[in-house]
Design an enzyme around this catalytic site. Structure first.
Site, PDB file in Angstrom:
ATOM      1  N   ASP A  52       0.904  -1.283  -0.363  1.00  0.00           N
ATOM      2  CA  ASP A  52       0.078  -0.002   0.195  1.00  0.00           C
ATOM      3  C   ASP A  52       0.550   1.957   0.181  1.00  0.00           C
ATOM      4  OD1 ASP A  52       0.236   0.090   2.699  1.00  0.00           O
ATOM      5  OD2 ASP A  52      -1.288  -0.184   3.764  1.00  0.00           O
ATOM      6  N   LYS A 121      -1.433  -9.079   2.473  1.00  0.00           N
ATOM      7  CA  LYS A 121      -0.741  -9.414   3.571  1.00  0.00           C
ATOM      8  C   LYS A 121      -1.473  -8.178   5.214  1.00  0.00           C
ATOM      9  CE  LYS A 121       2.862  -6.017   4.115  1.00  0.00           C
ATOM     10  NZ  LYS A 121       2.985  -4.718   4.830  1.00  0.00           N
ATOM     11  N   GLU A 190       9.102  -4.492  10.885  1.00  0.00           N
ATOM     12  CA  GLU A 190       9.162  -3.674   9.923  1.00  0.00           C
ATOM     13  C   GLU A 190       9.741  -2.233  11.340  1.00  0.00           C
ATOM     14  OE1 GLU A 190       6.842  -1.109   7.075  1.00  0.00           O
ATOM     15  OE2 GLU A 190       7.813   0.688   7.550  1.00  0.00           O
TER      16      GLU A 190
HETATM   17  O1  KIV Z   1       3.861  -1.233   1.090  1.00  0.00           O
HETATM   18  C1  KIV Z   1       4.916  -1.171   1.628  1.00  0.00           C
HETATM   19  O2  KIV Z   1       5.505  -1.556   1.014  1.00  0.00           O
HETATM   20  C2  KIV Z   1       5.445  -2.463   2.639  1.00  0.00           C
HETATM   21  C3  KIV Z   1       6.666  -2.557   3.167  1.00  0.00           C
HETATM   22  C4  KIV Z   1       7.401  -1.264   3.654  1.00  0.00           C
HETATM   23  C5  KIV Z   1       7.101  -3.259   3.743  1.00  0.00           C
HETATM   24  O3  KIV Z   1       4.538  -3.033   4.150  1.00  0.00           O
END
Ligand code: KIV
Length: 272
Positions: A52, A121, A190
């Site tokens: 996202d 995710k 993260e």
């Molecule tokens: O949205 C994204 O790019 C992420 C990464 C930073 C893991 O969740």
């Protein structure tokens, strides 16, 4: 009639778990479009995340909150058309899973059906346990995301390192154990201290993929536009830039501009 055998072996959620068991590190990068996905897939990147972060990188929003489920599906379906080998994981955007497990399942089903992505995710631990379980029960693989979870930026108030204090570190470890127990196939961690990230990775058997979480985890993820140096204003300590595309692209565009204006482009051999 025989069908030619493909040369590559697809990355699956199971192969990622096997990679961890065999001590092989996992590479993951973001993509939001067909062309980038094709390059990453061809380069051997194991997991492509349709993050996202498209909200920041593609749309120019300050946070990841505004991106919609329809927009994520558009990005993810473009990515899926570009890949042959990599596993494609798609972020469930803010507002598409937090209110209740049924809504979470509906959103995950839309992503899988309409984009062709391979997994979703979600950000969070215990608070979204029922939603994750509901999605997993439908046969959809789930990657967790703990530590700095950008969809909660207004709760945190800052993008600094998370879980430096014992209480938050304990909760993070508990959440990681829970995500493993309920059936997630991997977790993104993260911006947390490297020592804590290593402890988490050593405590669970599913892969922990870090961003700003040090080298003691099972894999690494970066935002592709950041590691290519296309974004100049974002300079966290964890970011390694492999190119300075901002400078290279600027000079290419300047050269093109000059060539058009000076009538150097197109020349004799560049026309019909
Ligand atoms: O949205 C994204 O790019 C992420 C990464 C930073 C893991 O969740």
């Amino acid at each position: 009639m025989s069908v030619a055998k493909k040369q590559y072996k697809r990355v699956t959620t199971k192969s990622l778990v096997d990679m961890k068991a065999n001590g092989q590190k996992i590479s993951m990068l973001t993509a939001y479009d067909f062309t980038m996905a094709k390059i990453l897939d061809g380069a051997g990147i194991d997991v492509i995340l349709v993050g996202d972060s498209a909200s920041n990188v593609m749309a120019g929003h300050e946070t990841t909150l505004p991106i919609t489920l329809d927009q994520m599906i558009y990005h993810a379906s473009s990515v899926v058309r570009g890949i042959e080998r990599s596993l494609v994981v798609v972020d469930l955007p803010f507002g598409s899973y937090q209110s209740d497990p049924k809504e979470a399942l509906r959103s995950a089903i839309r992503i899988m059906k309409e984009s062709g992505g391979h997994a979703v995710k979600l950000e969070g631990g215990k608070e979204i346990k029922e939603s994750i379980k509901r999605i997993l029960n439908a046969g959809i693989p789930v990657m967790g995301h703990l530590g700095l979870t950008p969809q909660s930026i207004y709760k945190f108030g800052t993008y600094t390192v998370r879980a430096k204090e014992e209480e938050e570190a304990d909760k993070l470890l508990e959440d990681a154990l829970l995500l493993e127990k309920i059936g997630c196939f991997a977790i993104v961690l993260e911006k947390v201290p490297a020592k804590l990230a290593k402890k988490v990775a050593e405590s669970i058997s599913i892969p922990v993929i870090g961003i700003g979480a040090g080298g003691g985890v099972d894999g690494q993820v970066l935002v592709t536009h950041d590691m290519l140096g296309m974004t100049h204003e974002f300079n966290p300590r964890f970011l390694r830039r492999y190119l300075d595309l901002y400078a290279d692209m600027t000079s290419a565009f300047q050269q093109y501009n000059a060539d058009v204006k000076s009538k150097d482009f197109p020349n004799e051999s560049e026309q019909y």
